[in-house]
Write an enzyme that holds these catalytic residues in place. Sequence first.
Site, PDB file in Angstrom:
ATOM      1  N   ASP A  97      73.328  21.479  76.402  1.00 48.61           N
ATOM      2  CA  ASP A  97      72.531  20.252  76.460  1.00 48.61           C
ATOM      3  C   ASP A  97      73.399  19.154  77.059  1.00 48.61           C
ATOM      4  O   ASP A  97      74.142  18.475  76.362  1.00 48.61           O
ATOM      5  CB  ASP A  97      72.069  19.878  75.054  1.00 48.61           C
ATOM      6  CG  ASP A  97      70.990  18.816  75.062  1.00 48.61           C
ATOM      7  OD1 ASP A  97      70.656  18.307  76.137  1.00 48.61           O
ATOM      8  OD2 ASP A  97      70.469  18.501  73.966  1.00 48.61           O
ATOM      9  N   ALA A  98      73.320  19.015  78.377  1.00 50.19           N
ATOM     10  CA  ALA A  98      74.127  18.024  79.085  1.00 50.19           C
ATOM     11  C   ALA A  98      73.271  17.014  79.836  1.00 50.19           C
ATOM     12  O   ALA A  98      73.777  15.992  80.279  1.00 50.19           O
ATOM     13  CB  ALA A  98      75.081  18.713  80.056  1.00 50.19           C
ATOM     14  N   LYS A  99      71.984  17.330  80.022  1.00 46.83           N
ATOM     15  CA  LYS A  99      71.009  16.427  80.649  1.00 46.83           C
ATOM     16  C   LYS A  99      71.536  15.841  81.958  1.00 46.83           C
ATOM     17  O   LYS A  99      71.408  14.652  82.229  1.00 46.83           O
ATOM     18  CB  LYS A  99      70.604  15.311  79.681  1.00 46.83           C
ATOM     19  CG  LYS A  99      69.910  15.823  78.417  1.00 46.83           C
ATOM     20  CD  LYS A  99      69.438  14.680  77.534  1.00 46.83           C
ATOM     21  CE  LYS A  99      68.707  15.206  76.300  1.00 46.83           C
ATOM     22  NZ  LYS A  99      69.608  15.889  75.350  1.00 46.83           N
ATOM     23  N   ARG A 100      72.088  16.699  82.794  1.00 46.68           N
ATOM     24  CA  ARG A 100      72.617  16.245  84.066  1.00 46.68           C
ATOM     25  C   ARG A 100      71.479  15.908  85.029  1.00 46.68           C
ATOM     26  O   ARG A 100      70.433  16.549  85.024  1.00 46.68           O
ATOM     27  CB  ARG A 100      73.523  17.304  84.682  1.00 46.68           C
ATOM     28  CG  ARG A 100      74.776  17.611  83.851  1.00 46.68           C
ATOM     29  CD  ARG A 100      75.633  16.368  83.650  1.00 46.68           C
ATOM     30  NE  ARG A 100      76.972  16.692  83.204  1.00 46.68           N
ATOM     31  CZ  ARG A 100      77.475  16.394  82.018  1.00 46.68           C
ATOM     32  NH1 ARG A 100      76.727  15.763  81.140  1.00 46.68           N
ATOM     33  NH2 ARG A 100      78.712  16.712  81.695  1.00 46.68           N
TER      34      ARG A 100
END
Length: 281
Positions: A97-100
């Site tokens: 979960d890095a939401k890049r």
Amino acid sequence: MTVLEPFGARLRRAMDARGPLCVGIDPHASLLTEWGLNDDVAGLERFSRTVVEAVADRVAVLKPQSAFFERFGSRGVAVLEKTVQEARAAGALVVTDAKRGDIGSTMAGYAEAFLHKDSPLFSDALTVSPYLGYGSLSPAVALARESGTGLFVLALTSNPEGGEVQHAVRPDGRNVGATILGHLAAENEGEEPMGSFGAVVGATLGDLSSYDLAINGPLLAPGVGAQGATPADLPKVFGAAVRNVVPNVSRGVLRHGPDIRALRDSADRFAQEIRAALAGV
């Protein structure tokens, strides 16, 4: 580059075998304190390894939140690398979960960091943000297809602030969230048993019948547990698409640590409640 079986197929098999539960690995400072750990790299590593040991062999998905590792700098990222590798080795699929979200070569760089088979952070899927335009995700989509990995694209999130963007109406009369779902349906068209390009759709949003959630891909659903949604809410929120929902529980499980048996028991209870909620669907 070694190509895996597509993420959607691997996820469908894991959900059928283990149930659809996703457990978050969110080592924020307050949870480290609750566990009696120091808010440092040693505490971070102990926390993460404990969660992996407790549940990686029984849940379909583990979802480490990159931010809580990155805050410790390079040593924290090294712990994230180990966490991802150990969780996958134990049999769980890992969604980082890095939401890049960026454009061009920068988006390609983010994709390579998490979706290239030779990366130390190689994960089964990555969360991404489409709010520089869905087309900005093209490098990540291309690499995911090439490597057999997947994406979870922010579409209808559970945070109240999200509505000012996601509910904004386009000139064609559709809102932005619906447009993102449409793009994902196109990515997944014809894929069996399920496409690899999923949406993040909050379990706390109530009636979503005005949206077409039938994207032939997974729906990562945060909000179950501490945020107020329950497994029993899932059929009401997601309707006919509920079979593709991956409910995410973080604090609801993690608050039972550091006791490994208590963590396992909590994850098992959520998994059983989710199965019961879906039994009549």
